[in-house]
Write a protein that holds these residues in place. Structure first.
Motif, PDB file in Angstrom:
ATOM      1  N   ILE A   7       6.681   2.076   3.763  1.00 18.56           N
ATOM      2  CA  ILE A   7       5.514   1.098   3.267  1.00 18.56           C
ATOM      3  C   ILE A   7       4.291   2.005   3.119  1.00 18.56           C
ATOM      4  N   PRO A   8       3.307   1.304   2.577  1.00 24.82           N
ATOM      5  CA  PRO A   8       2.246   2.141   2.174  1.00 24.82           C
ATOM      6  C   PRO A   8       1.163   2.517   3.372  1.00 24.82           C
ATOM      7  N   CYS A   9       1.489   2.128   4.669  1.00 26.05           N
ATOM      8  CA  CYS A   9       0.753   2.635   5.758  1.00 26.05           C
ATOM      9  C   CYS A   9       1.511   3.910   6.475  1.00 26.05           C
ATOM     10  N   GLY A  10       2.852   4.203   5.908  1.00 24.88           N
ATOM     11  CA  GLY A  10       3.583   5.354   6.316  1.00 24.88           C
ATOM     12  C   GLY A  10       4.569   5.132   7.230  1.00 24.88           C
ATOM     13  N   HIS A  11       4.797   4.007   7.851  1.00 27.37           N
ATOM     14  CA  HIS A  11       5.837   3.165   8.814  1.00 27.37           C
ATOM     15  C   HIS A  11       7.156   2.777   8.000  1.00 27.37           C
ATOM     16  N   ARG A  45       4.471  19.402   2.015  1.00 24.01           N
ATOM     17  CA  ARG A  45       5.037  17.861   1.718  1.00 24.01           C
ATOM     18  C   ARG A  45       3.744  16.934   2.388  1.00 24.01           C
ATOM     19  N   GLU A  46       3.114  17.504   3.401  1.00 22.13           N
ATOM     20  CA  GLU A  46       2.111  16.647   4.124  1.00 22.13           C
ATOM     21  C   GLU A  46       1.044  16.235   3.089  1.00 22.13           C
ATOM     22  N   LYS A  47       0.587  17.292   2.371  1.00 18.98           N
ATOM     23  CA  LYS A  47      -0.393  17.177   1.224  1.00 18.98           C
ATOM     24  C   LYS A  47      -0.160  16.342   0.309  1.00 18.98           C
ATOM     25  N   GLU A  48       1.244  16.475  -0.210  1.00 11.87           N
ATOM     26  CA  GLU A  48       1.838  15.431  -1.133  1.00 11.87           C
ATOM     27  C   GLU A  48       1.691  14.185  -0.660  1.00 11.87           C
ATOM     28  N   VAL A  67      -0.053  11.120  -2.474  1.00  7.44           N
ATOM     29  CA  VAL A  67       0.841   9.789  -2.866  1.00  7.44           C
ATOM     30  C   VAL A  67       0.109   8.472  -2.425  1.00  7.44           C
ATOM     31  N   LYS A  68      -0.207   8.645  -0.829  1.00  5.40           N
ATOM     32  CA  LYS A  68      -0.876   7.533  -0.334  1.00  5.40           C
ATOM     33  C   LYS A  68      -2.428   7.345  -0.940  1.00  5.40           C
ATOM     34  N   GLN A  69      -2.996   8.460  -1.390  1.00  2.00           N
ATOM     35  CA  GLN A  69      -4.240   8.109  -2.288  1.00  2.00           C
ATOM     36  C   GLN A  69      -4.083   7.703  -3.609  1.00  2.00           C
ATOM     37  N   ALA A  70      -2.852   8.029  -4.231  1.00  2.00           N
ATOM     38  CA  ALA A  70      -2.526   7.533  -5.460  1.00  2.00           C
ATOM     39  C   ALA A  70      -2.249   5.923  -5.418  1.00  2.00           C
TER      40      ALA A  70
END
Length: 472
Positions: free
Chosen positions: A26-30, A211-214, A218-221
């Motif tokens: 989900i958007p928060c990463g969990h 991958r962390e940068k990507e 993605v989170k920013q997008a």
């Protein structure tokens, strides 16, 4: 086993506490099971705000869930690793490799011999240290998987590696099935594989960093998308609120105008009714006086009484016909308000278009008319047989009997711009497209499908189209 368990904890769902099934992020990463997070959010549907069960971050609107394929692949590998670990534990019930030379009570083996293909405890391994012939044997830490090192075909130790077939082989295999192949010792191949491993391991930090940068991108997008979506919702709410307010105001104005004119007409009609009622009362009074004159028989007395009450003109008076015609037209009221309604509706459509862009079933027109090239390929090929035709008085052309004429356009004046269905031969033609069309499919700004009257299924970019407001 400890390592596998530690990694398994990382891939557990915090809702069902089991290994992730159909993992989604989900958007928060969990991460959660698809069914678990869907069930949680279904319960929050009435609130319209959806939260992360782990960190409680909220999302509006409800995020779209997609399967995390990379996580799913890692889980499959984890399950296979766990299965292999379970098999190993099952075969080594006591957790130790038993000595093959001990009788009675089996002691723990400390070394396995790759030459003898046996495992030895601390006592029975001593001959391998003391006897010169045995001291040349290859010893490794005790392992229960010695049989995996044996060639199933020759029952010999697999000490070579075939780079051609990418598999471990024994010495006899190198002379039989793998004769002529590129083979090296297992130790040499290990050294080569170790170099590859070091290189691959050295690439991992940069890959992780990439991958962390990507992930951050993605989170920013995603956050930008959510902000844009919320802004679009707020714009739409404002536009519709303004339209509803405008419509309510116009409805109130029209209603008041109709009621005001209704009151004026009712007042005029009531005045006319009052006048008619008064005239009826006067006529009834005159009728009663006339009734009193009827019994008088004395001519002089009758004449004197008549002249005292009536005149000749009043007796002969004919009352004009009185009618009521309404001077109010409800159509005129609506007609007067229609221009402002049309103008506001156009403004509304334009405002919605700025927020949503093109939508299916919108009416559109090409900013610059286009010419579409088409080809007519009749099947089967057609020819015209003019057997028995007389001469054409207009052209003076008289085809000879039995002649096959392959170019009917020369005879009938066929135009290349006509539709293919009206043509009987093979040629290319063009049609202009400049009418109003209907947007049938929207697969992105550069893939629009429009049905124009002149050309069905036009495909192109939205930059070539302009919205048409079909409002009279």
């Amino acid at each position: 086993m400890a390592t596998a368990s530690m990694f398994q904890d990382e891939f557990n769902c915090s809702i069902c506490l089991d290994l992730l099934k159909d993992p989604v992020t989900i958007p928060c990463g969990h991460r959660f099971c698809l069914n678990c997070i869907t069930g949680c959010w279904d319960q929050e549907a009435q609130k319209g705000v959806y939260s992360c069960p782990q960190c409680r971050e909220t999302f509006t609107p409800r995020p779209v869930l997609h399967k995390n394929t990379m996580m799913a692949d890692m889980l499959e590998k984890l399950k296979k690793t766990e299965l292999r670990s379970n098999v190993t534990v099952s075969s080594d019930a006591k957790g130790d490799v038993e000595c093959d030379f001990c009788t009675g009570i089996k002691h723990k083996a400390i070394k396995s011999c790759l030459s003898c293909l046996l495992s030895y405890c601390e006592v029975h391994i001593q001959p391998h240290y003391e006897v010169p012939r045995l001291s040349k044997h290859k010893l490794v830490n005790a392992t229960s998987q010695l049989q995996d090192r044996i060639c199933s075909q020759h029952d010999r130790i697999s000490e070579l590696f075939c780079r051609t077939d990418q598999q471990l082989i024994c010495m006899l295999c190198s002379m039989d099935d793998h004769n002529g192949h590129k083979t090296v010792s297992a130790a040499a191949e290990r050294t080569e594989k170790q170099k590859q491993l070091v290189k691959l391991k050295g690439d991992i930090p940069s890959q992780i960093q990439q991958r962390e940068k990507e992930v951050e991108e993605v989170k920013q997008a995603l956050k930008s998308l959510q902000v844009s979506a919320q802004a679009a919702v707020e714009d739409a709410e404002r536009i519709f609120t303004e339209l509803i307010s405008f419509m309510e105001q116009k409805r109130s104005e029209v209603t008041e105008s109709i009621r005001a004119q209704e009151r004026a007409e009712v007042s005029r009609a009531e005045g006319l009714l009052e006048q008619l009622e008064l005239e009826i009362t006067k006529l009834k009074s005159r009728d009663a006086e006339m009734e009193k004159l009827q019994p008088i028989e004395d001519p002089v007395d009758f004449i004197q009484s008549f002249q005292s009450h009536f005149t000749s003109s009043s007796v002969a008076e004919t009352l004009p016909k009185v009618t009521f015609e309404s001077q109010f037209s409800f159509h005129e009221v609506m007609k007067s308000v229609s221009p402002s309604l049309r103008e506001k509706t156009k403004e509304f459509h334009q405002a919605v278009f700025k927020v949503t862009g093109f939508m299916v079933m919108d009416t559109v027109i090409l900013k610059t008319p286009e010419t579409i090239s088409k080809s007519c390929r009749p099947y089967p090929p057609q020819s015209f047989n003019f057997i028995g035709f007389g001469s054409n008085p207009a052209t003076g052309f008289a085809p000879s009997a039995g002649r096959i004429f392959d170019e009917p356009s020369r005879l009938f004046g066929h135009s290349f711009g006509q539709a293919a269905s009206s043509c009987g031969y093979d040629h290319n033609y063009t049609i202009p497209v400049d009418g109003v069309g209907v947007l049938k499919a929207f697969n992105g700004p550069d893939n629009m499908i429009v049905d124009f009257p002149e050309h069905q299924g036009w495909k192109g970019s939205s930059s070539k189209l302009e919205l048409v407001l079909m409002i009279n």
